[in-house]
Design an enzyme around this catalytic site. Structure first.
Site, PDB file in Angstrom:
ATOM      1  N   GLY A   1       0.831  -1.209   0.000  1.00 16.75           N
ATOM      2  CA  GLY A   1       0.000   0.000   0.000  1.00 16.75           C
ATOM      3  C   GLY A   1       0.862   1.255   0.000  1.00 16.75           C
ATOM      4  O   GLY A   1       2.093   1.179   0.143  1.00 16.75           O
TER       5      GLY A   1
ATOM      6  N   LEU B   1       1.324   3.630   2.182  1.00 21.81           N
ATOM      7  CA  LEU B   1       2.103   3.822   3.403  1.00 21.81           C
ATOM      8  C   LEU B   1       3.046   2.653   3.633  1.00 21.81           C
ATOM      9  O   LEU B   1       4.206   2.843   4.041  1.00 21.81           O
ATOM     10  CB  LEU B   1       1.140   3.978   4.599  1.00 21.81           C
ATOM     11  CG  LEU B   1       1.790   4.058   5.968  1.00 21.81           C
ATOM     12  CD1 LEU B   1       2.726   5.258   6.065  1.00 21.81           C
ATOM     13  CD2 LEU B   1       0.719   4.145   7.063  1.00 21.81           C
TER      14      LEU B   1
ATOM     15  N   ILE C   1      -4.767 -10.552   6.557  1.00 24.17           N
ATOM     16  CA  ILE C   1      -4.867 -10.413   8.023  1.00 24.17           C
ATOM     17  C   ILE C   1      -6.215 -10.867   8.585  1.00 24.17           C
ATOM     18  O   ILE C   1      -6.374 -10.983   9.789  1.00 24.17           O
ATOM     19  CB  ILE C   1      -4.541  -8.969   8.495  1.00 24.17           C
ATOM     20  CG1 ILE C   1      -5.437  -7.929   7.805  1.00 24.17           C
ATOM     21  CG2 ILE C   1      -3.072  -8.666   8.300  1.00 24.17           C
ATOM     22  CD1 ILE C   1      -5.293  -6.531   8.387  1.00 24.17           C
TER      23      ILE C   1
ATOM     24  N   TYR D   1     -17.127   3.016   7.318  1.00 29.84           N
ATOM     25  CA  TYR D   1     -15.658   3.018   7.307  1.00 29.84           C
ATOM     26  C   TYR D   1     -15.126   3.566   8.642  1.00 29.84           C
ATOM     27  O   TYR D   1     -14.289   2.939   9.295  1.00 29.84           O
ATOM     28  CB  TYR D   1     -15.139   3.853   6.127  1.00 29.84           C
ATOM     29  CG  TYR D   1     -13.668   4.169   6.200  1.00 29.84           C
ATOM     30  CD1 TYR D   1     -12.710   3.197   5.919  1.00 29.84           C
ATOM     31  CD2 TYR D   1     -13.216   5.448   6.541  1.00 29.84           C
ATOM     32  CE1 TYR D   1     -11.350   3.489   5.992  1.00 29.84           C
ATOM     33  CE2 TYR D   1     -11.865   5.744   6.616  1.00 29.84           C
ATOM     34  CZ  TYR D   1     -10.934   4.764   6.342  1.00 29.84           C
ATOM     35  OH  TYR D   1      -9.592   5.060   6.416  1.00 29.84           O
TER      36      TYR D   1
ATOM     37  N   THR E   1      -7.715   6.938  11.237  1.00 32.74           N
ATOM     38  CA  THR E   1      -8.161   7.959  10.289  1.00 32.74           C
ATOM     39  C   THR E   1      -8.821   9.173  10.956  1.00 32.74           C
ATOM     40  O   THR E   1      -9.384   9.059  12.048  1.00 32.74           O
ATOM     41  CB  THR E   1      -9.178   7.302   9.320  1.00 32.74           C
ATOM     42  OG1 THR E   1      -9.775   8.304   8.509  1.00 32.74           O
ATOM     43  CG2 THR E   1     -10.296   6.590  10.065  1.00 32.74           C
ATOM     44  N   ASP E   2      -8.818  10.280  10.219  1.00 37.45           N
ATOM     45  CA  ASP E   2      -9.567  11.475  10.627  1.00 37.45           C
ATOM     46  C   ASP E   2     -11.075  11.211  10.591  1.00 37.45           C
ATOM     47  O   ASP E   2     -11.849  11.956  11.201  1.00 37.45           O
ATOM     48  CB  ASP E   2      -9.201  12.665   9.728  1.00 37.45           C
ATOM     49  CG  ASP E   2      -9.286  12.357   8.238  1.00 37.45           C
ATOM     50  OD1 ASP E   2      -9.302  11.159   7.864  1.00 37.45           O
ATOM     51  OD2 ASP E   2      -9.338  13.305   7.425  1.00 37.45           O
TER      52      ASP E   2
HETATM   53  N1  LIG Z   1      -5.648   6.609   1.942  1.00 32.41           N
HETATM   54  C1  LIG Z   1      -6.164   7.575   2.691  1.00 32.41           C
HETATM   55  O1  LIG Z   1      -6.577   8.613   2.175  1.00 32.41           O
HETATM   56  C2  LIG Z   1      -6.230   7.435   4.192  1.00 32.41           C
HETATM   57  C3  LIG Z   1      -6.838   8.435   4.962  1.00 32.41           C
HETATM   58  C4  LIG Z   1      -6.876   8.313   6.352  1.00 32.41           C
HETATM   59  C5  LIG Z   1      -6.317   7.192   6.952  1.00 32.41           C
HETATM   60  N2  LIG Z   1      -5.731   6.224   6.173  1.00 32.41           N
HETATM   61  C6  LIG Z   1      -5.171   5.055   6.843  1.00 32.41           C
HETATM   62  O2  LIG Z   1      -3.782   5.022   6.558  1.00 32.41           O
HETATM   63  C7  LIG Z   1      -3.356   3.655   6.479  1.00 32.41           C
HETATM   64  C8  LIG Z   1      -2.593   3.437   5.162  1.00 32.41           C
HETATM   65  O3  LIG Z   1      -3.469   3.704   4.066  1.00 32.41           O
HETATM   66  P1  LIG Z   1      -2.940   3.656   2.558  1.00 32.41           P
HETATM   67  O4  LIG Z   1      -3.351   4.936   1.921  1.00 32.41           O
HETATM   68  O5  LIG Z   1      -1.522   3.228   2.520  1.00 32.41           O
HETATM   69  O6  LIG Z   1      -3.877   2.503   1.992  1.00 32.41           O
HETATM   70  P2  LIG Z   1      -3.735   1.672   0.633  1.00 32.41           P
HETATM   71  O7  LIG Z   1      -2.761   2.302  -0.289  1.00 32.41           O
HETATM   72  O8  LIG Z   1      -5.135   1.420   0.185  1.00 32.41           O
HETATM   73  O9  LIG Z   1      -3.089   0.311   1.147  1.00 32.41           O
HETATM   74  C9  LIG Z   1      -3.804  -0.578   1.962  1.00 32.41           C
HETATM   75  C10 LIG Z   1      -3.185  -1.940   1.752  1.00 32.41           C
HETATM   76  O10 LIG Z   1      -3.891  -2.868   2.593  1.00 32.41           O
HETATM   77  C11 LIG Z   1      -4.044  -4.054   1.850  1.00 32.41           C
HETATM   78  N3  LIG Z   1      -5.101  -4.897   2.396  1.00 32.41           N
HETATM   79  C12 LIG Z   1      -6.434  -4.737   2.280  1.00 32.41           C
HETATM   80  N4  LIG Z   1      -7.066  -5.765   2.870  1.00 32.41           N
HETATM   81  C13 LIG Z   1      -6.105  -6.582   3.371  1.00 32.41           C
HETATM   82  C14 LIG Z   1      -6.123  -7.814   4.079  1.00 32.41           C
HETATM   83  N5  LIG Z   1      -7.277  -8.429   4.384  1.00 32.41           N
HETATM   84  N6  LIG Z   1      -4.945  -8.378   4.442  1.00 32.41           N
HETATM   85  C15 LIG Z   1      -3.777  -7.770   4.121  1.00 32.41           C
HETATM   86  N7  LIG Z   1      -3.686  -6.617   3.443  1.00 32.41           N
HETATM   87  C16 LIG Z   1      -4.844  -6.031   3.079  1.00 32.41           C
HETATM   88  C17 LIG Z   1      -4.352  -3.572   0.440  1.00 32.41           C
HETATM   89  O11 LIG Z   1      -4.184  -4.631  -0.476  1.00 32.41           O
HETATM   90  P3  LIG Z   1      -5.074  -4.642  -1.830  1.00 32.41           P
HETATM   91  O12 LIG Z   1      -4.608  -3.472  -2.639  1.00 32.41           O
HETATM   92  O13 LIG Z   1      -4.743  -5.976  -2.420  1.00 32.41           O
HETATM   93  O14 LIG Z   1      -6.500  -4.518  -1.387  1.00 32.41           O
HETATM   94  C18 LIG Z   1      -3.325  -2.451   0.297  1.00 32.41           C
HETATM   95  O15 LIG Z   1      -2.062  -2.961  -0.131  1.00 32.41           O
HETATM   96  C19 LIG Z   1      -4.622   2.809   6.643  1.00 32.41           C
HETATM   97  O16 LIG Z   1      -4.761   2.433   7.991  1.00 32.41           O
HETATM   98  C20 LIG Z   1      -5.731   3.757   6.274  1.00 32.41           C
HETATM   99  O17 LIG Z   1      -6.979   3.421   6.867  1.00 32.41           O
HETATM  100  C21 LIG Z   1      -5.663   6.326   4.814  1.00 32.41           C
END
Ligand SMILES: NC(=O)c1ccc[n+]([C@@H]2O[C@H](COP(=O)([O-])OP(=O)(O)OC[C@H]3O[C@@H](n4cnc5c(N)ncnc54)[C@H](OP(=O)(O)O)[C@@H]3O)[C@@H](O)[C@H]2O)c1
Length: 297
Positions: A12, A14, A39, A127, A103-104
């Protein structure tokens, strides 16, 4: 001896940055993406984590589809809450530190100022509820977890993920030549993933526990954020960008109107301030360009 770390959700936005930053700081790091470790499967969690026996586990995996979650709340809850329980229990068993991201959207956006860690939570949709439940499971099973809440994450890894990010979405829409409408009445703290990873590891290295907010420089509306993206990426090019509002642009999920996060707590520890958005966008486009040219080579 190098500290052993595990990064879950390593493909992902991050996750890739956490792996890179940990390696750069000399940690012995393993990253698992969803293909290697789902997970939601507790047996897989135990069978991978136990032999690696990490000192620190970072969970960057999440279900992030805010609107889709309204039609499949179970799927969001499974990944963002019940699976986090699996990880917290495994960390307890292994006596590993657990670093989890939230998250926010655990807030309702009615404070009218950047949120601090002690503000009461009140998510507005499936969410946000699932992410808040993940925080609660983390705190229920572990005495000293680190929970980092962030907002609008964008990192060059988003070029290759299924979900992408807001910057890539804007570039695609601009490429289509169609008018682009973005809400002006929703404000957040767009956060650059490599800096989020680095600041989080700074917290770990200072032995910090509890909840911390790490958001981008200053609160900004999604419309102004889109303007900043085009100013940095496509200077001088005409893009038909219009401000819209929540009332005009209905979505399946209710979102907080003002969910910017205050960084006062990390800054009080002397951890570097997050740069202004324009600077983070310039870093993003420089890193993106490197990725694009190395994939061409
Ligand atoms: N993105 C935002 O705008 C945002 C905003 C606020 C908070 N956050 C938080 O910041 C953190 C990082 O977000 P990010 O932007 O890096 O998200 P991301 O780019 O969507 O990455 C999330 C990763 O989690 C993987 N994943 C989903 N389901 C899974 C499972 N069951 N087992 C293992 N891996 C799994 C996804 O794989 P697949 O691609 O194969 O599904 C993806 O590689 C998260 O906790 C998110 O909630 C993000």
């Amino acid at each position: 001896m190098a500290r052993r770390a595990a990064v879950i959700g390593s493909a992902g936005q991050l996750g890739v940055e956490l792996v890179a930053e940990l390696n750069q700081r000399g940690y012995q790091t393993i990253g698992w993406d969803r293909d290697q470790l789902d997970i939601t499967d507790n047996r897989q969690v135990e069978s991978l984590l136990t032999p690696w026996d990490p000192e620190i586990v970072f969970n960057a995996a999440a279900y992030n589809q805010v609107d889709v979650a309204e039609s499949e709340p179970q799927a969001a809850f499974l990944v963002n809450a019940l699976a986090v329980r699996n990880l917290a229990l495994a960390c307890r068993q292994l006596d590993a530190r657990f670093v989890h991201f939230s998250t926010d959207y655990v807030f309702d956006g009615r404070a009218g100022r950047p949120y601090v860690e002690s503000d009461p939570t009140h998510p507005l949709g499936a969410y946000g509820v699932s992410k808040l439940a993940g925080e609660l499971y983390t705190q229920a099973y572990l005495d000293a977890p680190l929970i980092v809440r962030t907002s609008g994450v964008f990192g060059p890894g988003g070029l290759h993920t299924a979900r992408g990010n807001f910057v890539e979405l804007m570039l695609r829409l601009a490429g289509s030549g169609q008018p682009i409408r973005v809400t002006e009445d929703h404000v957040a703290s767009p956060t650059y993933a490599p800096l989020l990873a680095a600041r989080t590891i700074d917290l770990v290295e200072r032995g910090q526990t509890g909840i911390f907010h790490i958001g981008g420089g200053a609160p900004i509306s999604w419309y102004r954020y889109a303007q900043a993206i085009f100013a940095v990426a496509l200077p001088g090019q005409a893009v038909e960008l219009h401000a819209t509002s929540e009332r005009e642009h209905r979505t399946a999920a209710r979102r907080p109107k003002f969910s910017a996060l205050s960084n006062a707590r990390i800054e009080s520890l002397g951890i570097g301030a997050m740069p202004p958005l324009e600077e983070a966008l310039r870093l993003y486009f420089a890193a993106r360009e490197k990725m694009v040219s190395s994939s061409r080579a």
